[in-house]
Design a protein around this motif. Structure first.
Motif, PDB file in Angstrom:
ATOM      1  N   PRO A   1       0.805  -1.228   0.000  1.00  0.00           N
ATOM      2  CA  PRO A   1       0.000   0.000   0.000  1.00  0.00           C
ATOM      3  C   PRO A   1       0.834   1.271   0.000  1.00  0.00           C
ATOM      4  O   PRO A   1       0.360   2.322  -0.455  1.00  0.00           O
ATOM      5  N   VAL A   2       2.067   1.192   0.495  1.00  0.00           N
ATOM      6  CA  VAL A   2       2.937   2.377   0.458  1.00  0.00           C
ATOM      7  C   VAL A   2       3.144   2.814  -0.988  1.00  0.00           C
ATOM      8  O   VAL A   2       3.090   4.021  -1.309  1.00  0.00           O
ATOM      9  N   THR A   3       3.354   1.849  -1.885  1.00  0.00           N
ATOM     10  CA  THR A   3       3.555   2.192  -3.297  1.00  0.00           C
ATOM     11  C   THR A   3       2.247   2.640  -3.951  1.00  0.00           C
ATOM     12  O   THR A   3       2.269   3.490  -4.852  1.00  0.00           O
ATOM     13  N   ILE A   4       1.114   2.110  -3.496  1.00  0.00           N
ATOM     14  CA  ILE A   4      -0.185   2.530  -4.034  1.00  0.00           C
ATOM     15  C   ILE A   4      -0.445   3.992  -3.686  1.00  0.00           C
ATOM     16  O   ILE A   4      -0.806   4.814  -4.544  1.00  0.00           O
ATOM     17  N   PHE A   5      -0.286   4.330  -2.408  1.00  0.00           N
ATOM     18  CA  PHE A   5      -0.543   5.702  -1.970  1.00  0.00           C
ATOM     19  C   PHE A   5       0.378   6.695  -2.668  1.00  0.00           C
ATOM     20  O   PHE A   5      -0.053   7.758  -3.127  1.00  0.00           O
ATOM     21  N   TYR A   6       1.657   6.335  -2.752  1.00  0.00           N
ATOM     22  CA  TYR A   6       2.609   7.268  -3.368  1.00  0.00           C
ATOM     23  C   TYR A   6       2.338   7.419  -4.859  1.00  0.00           C
ATOM     24  O   TYR A   6       2.421   8.526  -5.402  1.00  0.00           O
ATOM     25  N   SER A   7       2.001   6.316  -5.520  1.00  0.00           N
ATOM     26  CA  SER A   7       1.642   6.391  -6.933  1.00  0.00           C
ATOM     27  C   SER A   7       0.424   7.281  -7.144  1.00  0.00           C
ATOM     28  O   SER A   7       0.368   8.072  -8.094  1.00  0.00           O
ATOM     29  N   ASN A   8      -0.569   7.158  -6.248  1.00  0.00           N
ATOM     30  CA  ASN A   8      -1.745   8.026  -6.312  1.00  0.00           C
ATOM     31  C   ASN A   8      -1.356   9.493  -6.225  1.00  0.00           C
ATOM     32  O   ASN A   8      -1.881  10.345  -6.950  1.00  0.00           O
ATOM     33  N   ALA A   9      -0.448   9.804  -5.297  1.00  0.00           N
ATOM     34  CA  ALA A   9      -0.007  11.185  -5.123  1.00  0.00           C
ATOM     35  C   ALA A   9       0.687  11.706  -6.373  1.00  0.00           C
ATOM     36  O   ALA A   9       0.440  12.833  -6.825  1.00  0.00           O
ATOM     37  N   ILE A  10       1.564  10.883  -6.945  1.00  0.00           N
ATOM     38  CA  ILE A  10       2.287  11.285  -8.151  1.00  0.00           C
ATOM     39  C   ILE A  10       1.316  11.550  -9.303  1.00  0.00           C
ATOM     40  O   ILE A  10       1.409  12.568 -10.004  1.00  0.00           O
ATOM     41  N   MET A  11       0.379  10.643  -9.503  1.00  0.00           N
ATOM     42  CA  MET A  11      -0.559  10.789 -10.615  1.00  0.00           C
ATOM     43  C   MET A  11      -1.528  11.953 -10.391  1.00  0.00           C
ATOM     44  O   MET A  11      -1.992  12.572 -11.342  1.00  0.00           O
ATOM     45  N   SER A  12      -1.817  12.261  -9.134  1.00  0.00           N
ATOM     46  CA  SER A  12      -2.680  13.405  -8.836  1.00  0.00           C
ATOM     47  C   SER A  12      -1.946  14.722  -9.060  1.00  0.00           C
ATOM     48  O   SER A  12      -2.571  15.753  -9.326  1.00  0.00           O
ATOM     49  N   SER A  13      -0.624  14.695  -8.950  1.00  0.00           N
ATOM     50  CA  SER A  13       0.154  15.933  -9.046  1.00  0.00           C
ATOM     51  C   SER A  13       0.534  16.297 -10.477  1.00  0.00           C
ATOM     52  O   SER A  13       0.940  17.432 -10.743  1.00  0.00           O
ATOM     53  N   GLY A  14       0.405  15.352 -11.392  1.00  0.00           N
ATOM     54  CA  GLY A  14       0.930  15.560 -12.738  1.00  0.00           C
ATOM     55  C   GLY A  14       0.428  16.810 -13.446  1.00  0.00           C
ATOM     56  O   GLY A  14       1.193  17.517 -14.104  1.00  0.00           O
ATOM     57  N   LEU A  15      -0.867  17.109 -13.326  1.00  0.00           N
ATOM     58  CA  LEU A  15      -1.455  18.250 -14.018  1.00  0.00           C
ATOM     59  C   LEU A  15      -1.830  19.384 -13.072  1.00  0.00           C
ATOM     60  O   LEU A  15      -2.547  20.309 -13.451  1.00  0.00           O
ATOM     61  N   LEU A  16      -1.344  19.292 -11.825  1.00  0.00           N
ATOM     62  CA  LEU A  16      -1.699  20.322 -10.846  1.00  0.00           C
ATOM     63  C   LEU A  16      -1.292  21.719 -11.295  1.00  0.00           C
ATOM     64  O   LEU A  16      -2.072  22.672 -11.164  1.00  0.00           O
ATOM     65  N   GLN A  17      -0.064  21.849 -11.789  1.00  0.00           N
ATOM     66  CA  GLN A  17       0.411  23.175 -12.189  1.00  0.00           C
ATOM     67  C   GLN A  17      -0.423  23.730 -13.333  1.00  0.00           C
ATOM     68  O   GLN A  17      -0.731  24.930 -13.364  1.00  0.00           O
ATOM     69  N   ASN A  18      -0.834  22.859 -14.264  1.00  0.00           N
ATOM     70  CA  ASN A  18      -1.674  23.317 -15.381  1.00  0.00           C
ATOM     71  C   ASN A  18      -3.007  23.847 -14.872  1.00  0.00           C
ATOM     72  O   ASN A  18      -3.478  24.913 -15.302  1.00  0.00           O
ATOM     73  N   TYR A  19      -3.630  23.087 -13.954  1.00  0.00           N
ATOM     74  CA  TYR A  19      -4.932  23.510 -13.434  1.00  0.00           C
ATOM     75  C   TYR A  19      -4.808  24.743 -12.543  1.00  0.00           C
ATOM     76  O   TYR A  19      -5.717  25.567 -12.495  1.00  0.00           O
ATOM     77  N   LYS A  20      -3.690  24.863 -11.853  1.00  0.00           N
ATOM     78  CA  LYS A  20      -3.477  26.059 -11.033  1.00  0.00           C
ATOM     79  C   LYS A  20      -3.342  27.294 -11.921  1.00  0.00           C
ATOM     80  O   LYS A  20      -3.925  28.353 -11.633  1.00  0.00           O
ATOM     81  N   GLU A  21      -2.595  27.155 -13.011  1.00  0.00           N
ATOM     82  CA  GLU A  21      -2.430  28.284 -13.931  1.00  0.00           C
ATOM     83  C   GLU A  21      -3.759  28.680 -14.564  1.00  0.00           C
ATOM     84  O   GLU A  21      -4.061  29.867 -14.735  1.00  0.00           O
ATOM     85  N   THR A  22      -4.578  27.674 -14.905  1.00  0.00           N
ATOM     86  CA  THR A  22      -5.898  27.971 -15.468  1.00  0.00           C
ATOM     87  C   THR A  22      -6.772  28.685 -14.445  1.00  0.00           C
ATOM     88  O   THR A  22      -7.434  29.691 -14.756  1.00  0.00           O
ATOM     89  N   LEU A  23      -6.785  28.179 -13.211  1.00  0.00           N
ATOM     90  CA  LEU A  23      -7.585  28.781 -12.150  1.00  0.00           C
ATOM     91  C   LEU A  23      -7.198  30.241 -11.932  1.00  0.00           C
ATOM     92  O   LEU A  23      -8.074  31.122 -11.868  1.00  0.00           O
TER      93      LEU A  23
END
Length: 259
Positions: free
Chosen positions: A76-98
């Motif tokens: 589960p450590v790898t599951i949680f961390y993978s989730n975090a990585i995949m959630s962060s991938g487009l964060l900067q794009n959505y922040k810039e749009t916002l």
């Protein structure tokens, strides 16, 4: 950052191929137990070994459409961390749009789209929660069930996640992350505090109609990229290479797609 390599909870290497196993060496009693298990619809609470070409991993069974399936138990450590990585991938794009589409103070006529806020904050919260879950699930693996949590005076306590990370794990492993990476600890502290603010979110008691603005500001200001690096550095300090990028070269991110 490339996507994270998922790993089983437990695995060990073997120096033979499963096809080389001689059916004769398997006790008849074991064969009978195996035949009964395959026929039964009852799930097993025992270990299930999955033999691969050069290693063995552990799994569990699951009933689906009247069939008993064998699934690998993923760490589960790898599951949680993978989730975090995949959630962060487009964060900067959505922040810039916002921010680029937001109303400018003193100017009129700018349309407001709540979806811009939703897209950023949904993924941001996913990232924060999963980064903290990475640390806590790792701590719970390292710390034995019979470990006694105590304060500086030796009195029993109910531990916080910070106590587990800063006191218990270093004591158990006889090495201390803070000694080598003291500058990183502030990022872990900020992560835990923001996660707590999100999970235990409640409106501020001040006289205001915008009762969640402080948490939203914290999410906008948070250093996601740096904290992602710090979390993997912490885990790998105590368990080398547990969190590692897949060598395939592909990069995956969660996105919002209209169907």
């Amino acid at each position: 950052m490339g996507h994270i390599k998922l790993k089983p909870t437990i695995q060990f290497e073997i120096n033979f191929h499963p096809s080389e196993l001689d059916d004769i060496i398997i006790p008849e009693e074991s064969k009978e137990i195996a035949r009964d298990y395959v026929k039964s619809k009852k799930l097993s609470e025992n270990d299930i070994m999955i033999m691969m070409d050069n290693k063995v991993i552990y799994g569990y069974d699951y009933l689906y459409q009247n069939k008993k399936l064998i699934l690998p138990e993923v760490n589960p450590v790898t599951i949680f961390y993978s989730n975090a990585i995949m959630s962060s991938g487009l964060l900067q794009n959505y922040k810039e749009t916002l921010l680029s589409e937001a109303s400018v103070c003193g100017k009129n006529g700018q349309m407001i789209d709540l979806n811009h806020s939703g897209a950023f904050f949904q993924l941001a919260i996913n990232c924060i929660v999963n980064l903290q879950a990475t640390l806590e699930s790792f701590a719970n693996v390292v710390i034995p069930h019979d470990y006694l949590f105590t304060d500086s005076l030796g009195n029993p306590i109910i531990p916080t996640i910070s106590h587990k990370l800063n006191t218990s794990i270093p004591e158990i492993r006889s090495i201390n992350f803070k000694t080598k990476f003291k500058r990183y600890c502030k990022h872990i502290d900020a992560l835990i505090q923001l996660r707590n603010n999100i999970i235990h979110l409640k409106p501020v008691e001040q006289t205001t109609n915008t009762v969640y603005k402080n948490v939203y500001r914290q999410l906008l200001n948070f250093d996601y990229h740096k904290t992602i690096i710090v979390v993997s550095t912490f885990v790998n300090f105590y368990e080398p290479d547990l969190l590692s990028e897949c060598g395939c070269g592909n990069d995956f991110s969660y996105d919002i797609i209209k169907k």
